[in-house]
Design an enzyme around this catalytic site. Sequence first.
Site, short mmCIF file in Angstrom:
data_model
loop_
_atom_site.label_atom_id
_atom_site.label_comp_id
_atom_site.label_asym_id
_atom_site.label_seq_id
_atom_site.Cartn_x
_atom_site.Cartn_y
_atom_site.Cartn_z
N LYS A 1 1.22 -1.07 -0.07
CA LYS A 1 -0.16 -0.22 0.26
C LYS A 1 0.46 1.46 -0.02
CE LYS A 1 -3.92 -2.17 2.53
NZ LYS A 1 -4.93 -2.37 3.53
N GLN B 1 -4.62 -1.40 9.86
CA GLN B 1 -4.26 -2.82 9.11
C GLN B 1 -4.65 -3.78 10.40
OE1 GLN B 1 -3.32 -3.41 6.12
NE2 GLN B 1 -3.58 -5.26 6.42
N ASP C 1 -11.31 3.33 4.64
CA ASP C 1 -11.26 2.13 4.60
C ASP C 1 -13.12 2.12 4.49
OD1 ASP C 1 -10.15 -0.76 3.45
OD2 ASP C 1 -9.69 -1.04 5.71
#
Length: 287
Positions: free
Chosen positions: A58, A102, A125
Amino acid sequence: MDGTRTARLMDGTGLAGRITEDVAKTAADITLRTGTVPCLATVLVGEDPASVTYVRMKRARCRRAGIESRQVALPASVSTGALVDTITALSQDPGVHGILLQHPVGPHIDERAAFEAIAPEKDVDGVTMHSFAAMGFGLPGFASCTPGGIMRLLDEYDVDLAGKHAVVVGRSAILGKPAGMLLLGRDATVTYCHSHTADLSAIVREADVLVAAVGRPRFIAGADVKPGAVVIDAGYNPGNVGDVDFGTARERASLITPVPGGVGPMTIAVLLAQTVEAAARQLAVRS
């Protein structure tokens, strides 16, 4: 369709590349007009090899798209309270426009509490309850990235969802559930399936659009795919294997995503797109 034809592959890698090119142009414009580089903060708990690799990927994509990538690494032993404090500080930092936690974060941490510490305007996200509710009501907000990527793939291949029977196998909060809600928002008739679903094969056989998001290798047999169906395989298992038996499913479907190269690249592309969108909103940049 007859058994001699094979499905057309849905090229997520190519589409993701085009989205990222557009993101880079938008990010450059934002930077030029405001003097501020769009910034995505990634919070990584522990050193899980898969998570470390994913975060590194990423960060590389962010660089290519002209997005600043700020990584916050925390020890695996971090408490829920300390993690929430870290995310809260990022939410209050005007130099950060998007926040990615994450996951997984470890069994001792209340992951939902950590997600909810992300400010809605920085939830690029799409993991907070606010984002899910906004998506369900068709209001402005950020979609979960993988379901959002799935919808962009369906649009790219001109899949008309109105009146179609969409079957989602999987009900996770960041994939299965939001995918079904997005499909419902496009006037598909949606059936959710999961580990307690009776006679799963019979339901899968009725799907005009099948989304496999259960996390089990080759869980869905090709023989259960309806001839002419659109198959979206959102699974990624060891050995580059999806949740659908690709070889046999391809002989029956009309469109199918490969693994890898289908849904995966789209997830990161949507994350980048939503990060620059968040930056534009926060910096009041009009298109």
